[in-house]
Design an enzyme around this catalytic site. Structure first.
Site, short mmCIF file in Angstrom:
data_model
loop_
_atom_site.label_atom_id
_atom_site.label_comp_id
_atom_site.label_asym_id
_atom_site.label_seq_id
_atom_site.Cartn_x
_atom_site.Cartn_y
_atom_site.Cartn_z
N LYS A 187 0.85 -1.18 0.00
CA LYS A 187 0.00 0.00 0.00
C LYS A 187 0.88 1.23 0.00
O LYS A 187 1.65 1.46 0.92
CB LYS A 187 -0.89 0.06 1.23
CG LYS A 187 -1.88 1.21 1.11
CD LYS A 187 -2.41 1.67 2.45
CE LYS A 187 -1.84 2.99 2.90
NZ LYS A 187 -1.94 4.12 1.97
N GLU A 263 10.21 1.60 10.30
CA GLU A 263 11.16 2.68 9.99
C GLU A 263 10.40 3.98 10.20
O GLU A 263 9.56 4.33 9.38
CB GLU A 263 11.62 2.60 8.53
CG GLU A 263 12.28 1.30 8.15
CD GLU A 263 13.70 1.18 8.67
OE1 GLU A 263 14.19 2.11 9.31
OE2 GLU A 263 14.30 0.11 8.44
N CYS A 297 13.27 11.43 6.56
CA CYS A 297 13.22 10.93 7.92
C CYS A 297 14.54 11.17 8.64
O CYS A 297 14.56 11.38 9.84
CB CYS A 297 12.90 9.45 7.89
SG CYS A 297 13.96 8.57 6.73
N GLU A 393 9.45 16.46 14.93
CA GLU A 393 9.90 16.36 13.55
C GLU A 393 9.07 17.32 12.69
O GLU A 393 7.86 17.15 12.57
CB GLU A 393 9.68 14.92 13.08
CG GLU A 393 10.18 14.65 11.69
CD GLU A 393 9.89 13.22 11.25
OE1 GLU A 393 8.80 12.70 11.54
OE2 GLU A 393 10.77 12.63 10.60
P1 NAD Z 1 2.27 8.30 7.82
O1 NAD Z 1 2.67 7.50 9.00
O2 NAD Z 1 1.17 9.26 7.95
O3 NAD Z 1 1.86 7.35 6.62
C1 NAD Z 1 2.73 6.31 6.14
C2 NAD Z 1 1.89 5.25 5.49
O4 NAD Z 1 1.06 4.67 6.48
C3 NAD Z 1 0.95 5.78 4.39
O5 NAD Z 1 0.87 4.82 3.36
C4 NAD Z 1 -0.37 5.90 5.13
O6 NAD Z 1 -1.49 5.80 4.29
C5 NAD Z 1 -0.30 4.68 6.05
N1 NAD Z 1 -1.16 4.77 7.23
C6 NAD Z 1 -1.71 5.86 7.80
N2 NAD Z 1 -2.50 5.51 8.85
C7 NAD Z 1 -2.44 4.16 8.93
C8 NAD Z 1 -3.02 3.20 9.81
N3 NAD Z 1 -3.84 3.57 10.78
N4 NAD Z 1 -2.72 1.90 9.63
C9 NAD Z 1 -1.88 1.52 8.64
N5 NAD Z 1 -1.32 2.37 7.76
C10 NAD Z 1 -1.59 3.68 7.91
O7 NAD Z 1 3.62 9.00 7.33
P2 NAD Z 1 3.80 9.99 6.11
O8 NAD Z 1 3.24 11.30 6.53
O9 NAD Z 1 3.34 9.35 4.85
O10 NAD Z 1 5.41 10.05 6.02
C11 NAD Z 1 6.15 10.88 6.83
C12 NAD Z 1 6.71 10.14 8.02
O11 NAD Z 1 7.44 9.00 7.58
C13 NAD Z 1 7.70 10.97 8.79
O12 NAD Z 1 7.49 10.80 10.18
C14 NAD Z 1 9.03 10.37 8.41
O13 NAD Z 1 10.05 10.58 9.33
C15 NAD Z 1 8.71 8.95 8.22
N6 NAD Z 1 9.71 8.30 7.35
C16 NAD Z 1 10.58 7.43 7.92
C17 NAD Z 1 11.57 6.83 7.14
C18 NAD Z 1 12.55 5.86 7.74
O14 NAD Z 1 13.19 5.14 7.01
N7 NAD Z 1 12.70 5.82 9.05
C19 NAD Z 1 11.64 7.11 5.79
C20 NAD Z 1 10.72 7.99 5.24
C21 NAD Z 1 9.74 8.58 6.04
#
Ligand code: NAD
Length: 493
Positions: A187, A263, A297, A393
């Site tokens: 997804k 992650e 991130c 963040e």
């Molecule tokens: P997010 O957590 O809002 O969403 C990530 C994914 O999870 C999306 O596909 C979203 O649709 C899905 N999601 C949302 N709610 C969910 C739920 N209840 N159950 C299952 N899936 C769900 O994050 P974002 O805003 O898309 O991305 C930004 C965040 O990602 C930042 O905090 C960033 O630091 C982190 N990030 C981490 C890494 C890493 O490698 N550590 C890399 C990139 C981004």
């Protein structure tokens, strides 16, 4: 339709769900729109899946895992398919990069030369690893026993990814999952679904058997949640926010205790010592905080600068940040818009909070242009360690600069965060570099560099930045179960 230099009008992928090797409509017919953050215009509608579609995709992935041709392939045959996929990514690199830039807003040159190039590299690396997944012969037990371990694919893997590096992070997950022999239900973020849909075309063309890779586009609280809770998914690999990471863990705990890799977010320190090479530390720090408009991130967004070099560093860093070109991501800029309106509002809100907390904005801090979610490269001074902008963040082009005196002090302050994804150290003293690196609680530490990633190098966090590794041979183990086999020969051999 959106136009761009490479592809006018934009060639869209199929926008249905990709399940069991076919493009299908969602059970409940619905769509979501995806928006170009540079123009704020709708690019297109894509299917909005639901838990019902997840059920169908998981059943297809389970069947492919248990009984399909995938299950009967040798490791090298799996590798051959992955090599083909890597070649197809390269052959379609302009298309993929164009989709990524249009959907996410990142500069086209970055999408092409970093995101897509690294994606091909990642898939090729994991293609080369399929036949190197080895158990061990365990010697030293009783003489009558032969004992070995077998590393087996864990089963059906759910892969949930964010919008900041949409294509690349999906490849970080499917590479090791498929190399290990798992099947996948993926997804992609609802904000950037297009490059993942394009990937499905390439998976089809490469000839992966039906059901091996499935994509259900849709929202997190519906499709993502259904994947996280599904009792027939064996493993979740998630990249995203710490908030959602907790929900994934909970869902795993409340369903079938599926194996989880998380992650998550970061607020990474980047430490500049008095003896650092000034130009190298400035350029590394600029890259560390502003690349991808700060939507990384691992962004080195807390800059700790030692008092002796502070004034010189801040002057040069400010000049370099001022010189960054922000604008239409198809026109050779360094920074494009932020990826969505919602995220733009979040970043602007943090800047408002910072002002209220009393920080000094020495550069930027404002919206750029009336159309598109552009934010100026921003520098915040006079930030206290306990302010919201120092702790949370922001995920935008915003650097917080702090002054420090001693090594002990900076180690303590650098580690004073719930996160532990990455850190940077700039110094010409090898002893300082080693001494500090050992004390930093972070999954990656760059020394005289910031942000280098490569398929060979494990990537993942400490503390609330998550656990488990993407990339490298470590990532493959995240998709394997280890079976111990004990044979009793009845007598010593
Ligand atoms: P997010 O957590 O809002 O969403 C990530 C994914 O999870 C999306 O596909 C979203 O649709 C899905 N999601 C949302 N709610 C969910 C739920 N209840 N159950 C299952 N899936 C769900 O994050 P974002 O805003 O898309 O991305 C930004 C965040 O990602 C930042 O905090 C960033 O630091 C982190 N990030 C981490 C890494 C890493 O490698 N550590 C890399 C990139 C981004």
């Amino acid at each position: 339709m959106v136009s761009n230099p490479n592809d006018t009008p934009l060639r869209l992928p199929n926008t249905k769900l990709f399940i069991n090797g076919k493009w299908v409509d969602p059970v409940v017919p619905k769509t979501l729109v995806t928006i170009n953050p540079a123009t704020e215009k709708v690019i297109c509608e894509v299917s909005e899946g639901s838990s019902k579609d997840v059920d169908i995709a998981v059943a297809a992935a389970r069947e492919a895992f248990e009984n399909g041709p995938w299950n009967k392939m040798t490791a090298q045959q799996r590798g051959k398919l992955l090599f083909k996929l890597a070649d197809l990514i390269e052959q379609n690199k302009e298309w993929l990069a164009t989709l990524e830039t249009t959907d996410n807003g990142k500069p086209y040159s970055m999408a092409l030369d970093f995101d897509v190039a690294q994606s091909a590299d990642t898939i090729r690396y994991f293609a080369s690893m399929t036949d190197k997944i080895q158990g061990k012969l365990i010697q030293g037990s009783e003489q009558k026993l032969t004992v070995y371990t077998r590393h087996e694919a864990v089963g059906v893997a759910g892969c949930i990814t964010p919008w900041n590096f949409p294509f690349l992070l999906l490849c970080w997950k499917i590479g090791p999952a498929l190399a290990a022999g798992c099947t996948v239900v993926a997804k992609q973020s609802e904000i950037t679904p297009l490059s993942a849909l394009a990937l499905c075309h390439l998976v089809e063309e490469a000839g992966f058997p039906a059901g091996v890779f499935n994509l259900v586009t849709g929202y997190g609280h519906t499709v993502g949640d259904a994947i996280a809770r599904h009792p027939d998914i064996d493993k979740i690999s998630f990249t995203g926010s710490t908030r959602v990471g907790r929900l994934i863990m909970e869902a795993s705990g409340k369903s079938n205790l599926k194996k989880v890799t998380l992650e998550l977010g970061g607020k990474s320190p980047n430490i500049i010592f008095d003896d650092a090479d000034l130009d190298q530390s400035v350029m590394g720090s600029i890259f560390g905080v502003y690349i991808n408009s700060g939507q990384c991130c691992a962004a080195g967004s807390r800059l700790f600068v030692q008092e002796g070099i502070y004034d010189k560093f801040v002057e040069k860093f400010t000049e370099a940040a001022k010189a960054l070109k922000v604008g239409d991501p198809f026109t050779g800029v360094t920074l494009g818009p932020l990826a969505s309106k919602e995220h733009f509002d979040r970043v602007m809100n943090y800047l408002a909070i910072g002002r209220k907390e009393g920080v000094k904005v020495s550069l930027g801090g404002e919206r750029l242009s009336n159309v598109g979610y552009y934010v100026q490269p921003t520098i915040l001074h006079e930030v206290n360690d306990d302010m919201c902008v120092a702790k949370e963040e922001i995920f935008g082009p915003v650097a917080c600069i702090f002054k420090f005196k001693t090594v002990e002090e900076v180690i303590k302050r650098a580690n004073d965060t719930q996160y532990g994804l990455a850190a940077g150290i700039f110094t010409t003293n090898l002893n300082t570099a080693h001494r500090v690196e050992k004390k930093l609680r972070a999954g990656t530490v760059w020394i005289n560099d910031y942000g280098y990633v490569n398929s060979l190098i494990p990537f993942g966090g400490y503390k609330q930045s998550g656990f488990g590794k993407d990339l490298s041979e470590y990532a493959i183990q995240e998709y394997c179960s280890v079976k111990s086999v004990i044979i009793n020969h009845g007598q010593a051999l």
